[in-house]
Design an enzyme around this catalytic site. Structure first.
Site, PDB file in Angstrom:
ATOM      1  N   TYR A   1      73.724  22.710   6.916  1.00  0.00           N
ATOM      2  CA  TYR A   1      72.802  21.623   7.259  1.00  0.00           C
ATOM      3  C   TYR A   1      73.545  20.293   7.373  1.00  0.00           C
ATOM      4  CZ  TYR A   1      69.445  25.231   5.838  1.00  0.00           C
ATOM      5  OH  TYR A   1      68.749  26.405   5.703  1.00  0.00           O
TER       6      TYR A   1
ATOM      7  N   HIS B   1      74.132  33.145   4.071  1.00  0.00           N
ATOM      8  CA  HIS B   1      73.103  32.591   4.973  1.00  0.00           C
ATOM      9  C   HIS B   1      72.560  33.658   5.938  1.00  0.00           C
ATOM     10  CE1 HIS B   1      71.866  28.355   6.501  1.00  0.00           C
ATOM     11  NE2 HIS B   1      70.917  29.226   6.765  1.00  0.00           N
TER      12      HIS B   1
HETATM   13  N1  NAP Z   1      67.892  30.831   5.411  1.00  0.00           N
HETATM   14  C1  NAP Z   1      67.691  30.429   6.637  1.00  0.00           C
HETATM   15  O1  NAP Z   1      68.207  30.982   7.626  1.00  0.00           O
HETATM   16  C2  NAP Z   1      66.769  29.255   6.862  1.00  0.00           C
HETATM   17  C3  NAP Z   1      66.291  28.993   8.171  1.00  0.00           C
HETATM   18  C4  NAP Z   1      65.414  27.925   8.332  1.00  0.00           C
HETATM   19  C5  NAP Z   1      65.028  27.152   7.248  1.00  0.00           C
HETATM   20  N2  NAP Z   1      65.536  27.410   5.994  1.00  0.00           N
HETATM   21  C6  NAP Z   1      65.159  26.578   4.822  1.00  0.00           C
HETATM   22  O2  NAP Z   1      63.737  26.471   4.779  1.00  0.00           O
HETATM   23  C7  NAP Z   1      63.365  25.102   4.792  1.00  0.00           C
HETATM   24  C8  NAP Z   1      62.018  24.889   5.437  1.00  0.00           C
HETATM   25  O3  NAP Z   1      62.019  25.321   6.792  1.00  0.00           O
HETATM   26  P1  NAP Z   1      62.101  24.312   8.043  1.00  0.00           P
HETATM   27  O4  NAP Z   1      62.765  23.069   7.664  1.00  0.00           O
HETATM   28  O5  NAP Z   1      62.672  25.130   9.145  1.00  0.00           O
HETATM   29  O6  NAP Z   1      60.621  24.022   8.475  1.00  0.00           O
HETATM   30  P2  NAP Z   1      59.196  23.847   7.783  1.00  0.00           P
HETATM   31  O7  NAP Z   1      59.331  23.552   6.339  1.00  0.00           O
HETATM   32  O8  NAP Z   1      58.397  24.999   8.226  1.00  0.00           O
HETATM   33  O9  NAP Z   1      58.659  22.572   8.558  1.00  0.00           O
HETATM   34  C9  NAP Z   1      59.258  21.329   8.436  1.00  0.00           C
HETATM   35  C10 NAP Z   1      58.465  20.375   9.320  1.00  0.00           C
HETATM   36  O10 NAP Z   1      57.163  20.210   8.758  1.00  0.00           O
HETATM   37  C11 NAP Z   1      56.912  18.822   8.574  1.00  0.00           C
HETATM   38  N3  NAP Z   1      56.118  18.653   7.361  1.00  0.00           N
HETATM   39  C12 NAP Z   1      56.434  19.006   6.103  1.00  0.00           C
HETATM   40  N4  NAP Z   1      55.435  18.707   5.257  1.00  0.00           N
HETATM   41  C13 NAP Z   1      54.466  18.140   6.012  1.00  0.00           C
HETATM   42  C14 NAP Z   1      53.183  17.625   5.711  1.00  0.00           C
HETATM   43  N5  NAP Z   1      52.697  17.676   4.469  1.00  0.00           N
HETATM   44  N6  NAP Z   1      52.436  17.108   6.736  1.00  0.00           N
HETATM   45  C15 NAP Z   1      52.934  17.087   8.015  1.00  0.00           C
HETATM   46  N7  NAP Z   1      54.127  17.570   8.355  1.00  0.00           N
HETATM   47  C16 NAP Z   1      54.898  18.099   7.357  1.00  0.00           C
HETATM   48  C17 NAP Z   1      58.272  18.171   8.405  1.00  0.00           C
HETATM   49  O11 NAP Z   1      58.166  16.831   8.768  1.00  0.00           O
HETATM   50  P3  NAP Z   1      58.966  15.661   7.994  1.00  0.00           P
HETATM   51  O12 NAP Z   1      60.396  16.077   7.941  1.00  0.00           O
HETATM   52  O13 NAP Z   1      58.695  14.468   8.856  1.00  0.00           O
HETATM   53  O14 NAP Z   1      58.355  15.522   6.629  1.00  0.00           O
HETATM   54  C18 NAP Z   1      59.092  18.999   9.376  1.00  0.00           C
HETATM   55  O15 NAP Z   1      58.932  18.524  10.691  1.00  0.00           O
HETATM   56  C19 NAP Z   1      64.533  24.438   5.535  1.00  0.00           C
HETATM   57  O16 NAP Z   1      64.519  23.035   5.397  1.00  0.00           O
HETATM   58  C20 NAP Z   1      65.696  25.149   4.905  1.00  0.00           C
HETATM   59  O17 NAP Z   1      65.978  24.619   3.623  1.00  0.00           O
HETATM   60  C21 NAP Z   1      66.379  28.471   5.793  1.00  0.00           C
END
Ligand code: NAP
Length: 281
Positions: A52, A110
């Site tokens: 990241y 990962h």
């Molecule tokens: N292991 C893997 O391969 C892998 C892959 C993908 C993700 N991950 C992990 O999982 C985590 C979460 O997944 P993600 O980041 O892909 O997406 P997510 O958590 O599904 O969505 C994040 C999005 O939702 C928005 N959001 C969050 N809370 C909100 C709320 N209460 N109201 C409105 N919008 C909201 C955020 O906006 P703001 O940023 O503006 O708050 C951002 O745009 C990642 O950050 C990472 O740590 C792991």
């Protein structure tokens, strides 16, 4: 915030945690305030990775958890291209330095790459013996990968499998979650809001979430998160870069859905076909 046993680790971990993918793109003080507000509200599972922002997200996390390390269940991940035995040891050292800590609570591969799992896992076991990681796990593993991993290390070694899971992508319910439950491996739902494609209020599914949310004086996102963690094996790590979003997400930790509400969500977002879980970067 509800906490549950996390796989075989013997640790109690918050059911709703905090992701950090792209957090370095937000205003730094807001991102740090978001993570700290999340910690204040019990979202103490923080997920990051060397991927990241090429380490920049780990730098943001370091600042957010400064002085509060002991509250946090801190997770980072090694990239597959670094996951040789020596490469994993070196990657972990770099993550520890960026995170300004002496240990990770859990360290993940990962996704699978070219290096044999035996080599990566040998490095994980060494890091654990040295106290640099307290547990280790995998990410984006399907059942065949999990079986292979179990054959290498045996039962009770793999702490978690972090996989894609949100209301519109429920493929892991077919076989990955049942396998993890059978073998005592925690399931961590990543992209629980679909990485920015959360169902809007004008969609049929979005309306169902809205109606259930109103009955709980909650928000549709809180209801969706609660749906994902309805099984004891599952944890979720939404990413938020504002304190307001973090606070909303933490609110999911206390909602309880009835069986009828779970059934409504289940019908509104049908399970869909079984397909291989693939990493999204
Ligand atoms: N292991 C893997 O391969 C892998 C892959 C993908 C993700 N991950 C992990 O999982 C985590 C979460 O997944 P993600 O980041 O892909 O997406 P997510 O958590 O599904 O969505 C994040 C999005 O939702 C928005 N959001 C969050 N809370 C909100 C709320 N209460 N109201 C409105 N919008 C909201 C955020 O906006 P703001 O940023 O503006 O708050 C951002 O745009 C990642 O950050 C990472 O740590 C792991």
């Amino acid at each position: 915030m509800e906490r549950r046993g996390f796989g075989p680790t013997g640790r109690e971990v918050a059911v709703i945690g905090q992701g950090t993918w792209y957090i370095e793109h937000a205003k730094r003080d807001r991102a740090i305030a978001a993570l700290r507000r999340g910690l204040d509200l019990g979202m103490t599972h923080i997920d990051t990775a060397e991927l990241y922002g090429s380490g920049a997200a780990e730098g943001v996390v370091a600042e957010a958890i400064a002085g509060r390390r002991d509250e946090v269940f801190l997770v980072s991940k090694v990239l597959p291209q670094n996951a040789s035995r020596e490469g994993t040891l070196a990657a972990c050292e770099r993550s520890l330095a960026r995170l300004q800590t002496d240990r990770l609570d859990c360290y993940l591969l990962h996704w699978r790459g070219k290096y044999p799992l035996e080599d990566t896992f040998a490095a994980f076991e060494q890091l654990q013996r040295e106290g640099k990681i307290l547990s280790w796990g995998v990410s984006n593993f399907d059942v065949s990968d999990l079986e292979e991993a179990r054959k290498i290390v045996g039962e009770g070694r793999i702490a978690c499998n972090q996989v894609l899971y949100h209301v519109q992508e429920r493929a892991i319910e077919h076989a990955v979650i049942p396998w993890c439950e059978k073998h005592g491996v925690a399931v961590v739902a990543y992209s629980p809001f679909g990485h920015g494609s959360f169902p809007g209020p004008r969609t049929a599914g979005g309306r169902v979430l809205q109606e259930i949310a109103e009955a709980h004086r909650a928000s549709p996102r809180q209801v969706a998160l609660r749906f994902l963690v309805r099984r004891r094996s599952v944890f979720a790590i939404p990413k938020a870069s504002t304190p307001e979003h973090a606070a909303e997400n933490a609110g999911a930790g206390d909602i309880r859905l009835s069986e009828a509400e779970v059934a409504r969500i289940d019908a509104a977002f049908p399970l869909g076909p079984r397909s291989r879980t693939l990493p999204i970067l």
